[in-house]
Design an enzyme around this catalytic site. Structure first.
Site, PDB file in Angstrom:
ATOM      1  N   ASP A   4      -7.378 -36.484 -26.656  1.00 15.26           N
ATOM      2  CA  ASP A   4      -6.129 -36.691 -26.452  1.00 15.26           C
ATOM      3  C   ASP A   4      -6.067 -38.149 -26.663  1.00 15.26           C
ATOM      4  O   ASP A   4      -6.644 -39.072 -26.015  1.00 15.26           O
ATOM      5  CB  ASP A   4      -5.652 -36.706 -24.995  1.00 15.26           C
ATOM      6  CG  ASP A   4      -5.573 -35.076 -24.530  1.00 15.26           C
ATOM      7  OD1 ASP A   4      -5.509 -34.030 -25.495  1.00 15.26           O
ATOM      8  OD2 ASP A   4      -5.225 -34.584 -23.353  1.00 15.26           O
ATOM      9  N   GLU A  65       0.838 -30.399 -29.987  1.00 14.21           N
ATOM     10  CA  GLU A  65       0.685 -31.324 -29.067  1.00 14.21           C
ATOM     11  C   GLU A  65       0.194 -32.513 -30.008  1.00 14.21           C
ATOM     12  O   GLU A  65      -0.811 -32.749 -30.532  1.00 14.21           O
ATOM     13  CB  GLU A  65      -0.414 -31.133 -28.212  1.00 14.21           C
ATOM     14  CG  GLU A  65      -0.308 -30.003 -27.429  1.00 14.21           C
ATOM     15  CD  GLU A  65      -1.473 -29.681 -26.381  1.00 14.21           C
ATOM     16  OE1 GLU A  65      -2.491 -30.093 -26.555  1.00 14.21           O
ATOM     17  OE2 GLU A  65      -1.327 -28.757 -25.461  1.00 14.21           O
ATOM     18  N   HIS A  68      -3.120 -34.146 -29.177  1.00 14.86           N
ATOM     19  CA  HIS A  68      -4.320 -33.766 -29.471  1.00 14.86           C
ATOM     20  C   HIS A  68      -4.987 -33.257 -30.859  1.00 14.86           C
ATOM     21  O   HIS A  68      -4.459 -32.847 -31.759  1.00 14.86           O
ATOM     22  CB  HIS A  68      -4.159 -32.064 -28.786  1.00 14.86           C
ATOM     23  CG  HIS A  68      -5.361 -31.520 -28.517  1.00 14.86           C
ATOM     24  ND1 HIS A  68      -5.930 -31.335 -27.216  1.00 14.86           N
ATOM     25  CD2 HIS A  68      -6.361 -30.771 -29.337  1.00 14.86           C
ATOM     26  CE1 HIS A  68      -7.068 -30.491 -27.223  1.00 14.86           C
ATOM     27  NE2 HIS A  68      -7.300 -30.451 -28.246  1.00 14.86           N
TER      28      HIS A  68
END
Length: 90
Positions: A4, A65, A68
Site C-alpha cells: 500500500d 485500489e 495497492h
C-alpha cells in the site's frame, strides 16, 4: 508482495490522491478505483505520478485500489505474463 503506497511531500505530508489509502474502510469506496471518476486535476496528476514511478520499477496496480501495488506475487505474474511468481505462500 502487495504494498500500500502513496505520495508525501518533503515535510512528510500526504499529497492529494483523491481519497484515503484503504478508503473502502472509511466510506470512500467511490474514490478507490485508480481511475475513479470525478477526481480533481491534482489528485489525477498525483495518481499518474505514482503510477509512472511504480510501473517503471515493475510494479502492477490492483485497479480497484489506487494505493495497492504488487511485485513478484501471483497477481503480478499473471499480468506480466511471467512464467511463475517470484514468491508466494509456502
Amino acid at each position: 508482495m502487495g504494498n500500500d503506497l502513496t505520495l508525501i511531500d518533503a515535510e512528510g505530508i500526504e499529497l492529494d490522491m483523491g481519497g484515503a489509502v484503504n478508503g473502502h474502510r472509511t466510506g470512500e469506496e467511490r474514490n478507490c478505483p485508480f481511475d475513479a471518476p470525478g477526481l480533481s486535476d491534482t489528485a489525477s496528476r498525483n495518481r499518474d505520478l505514482l503510477a509512472r514511478a511504480l510501473q517503471r520499477a515493475g510494479f502492477i496496480n490492483y485497479p480497484s485500489e489506487w494505493w495497492h501495488w504488487s511485485f513478484g506475487d501471483r497477481y503480478w505474474a499473471l499480468l506480466t505474463n511471467a512464467p511463475t511468481a517470484i514468491y508466494g505462500p509456502i
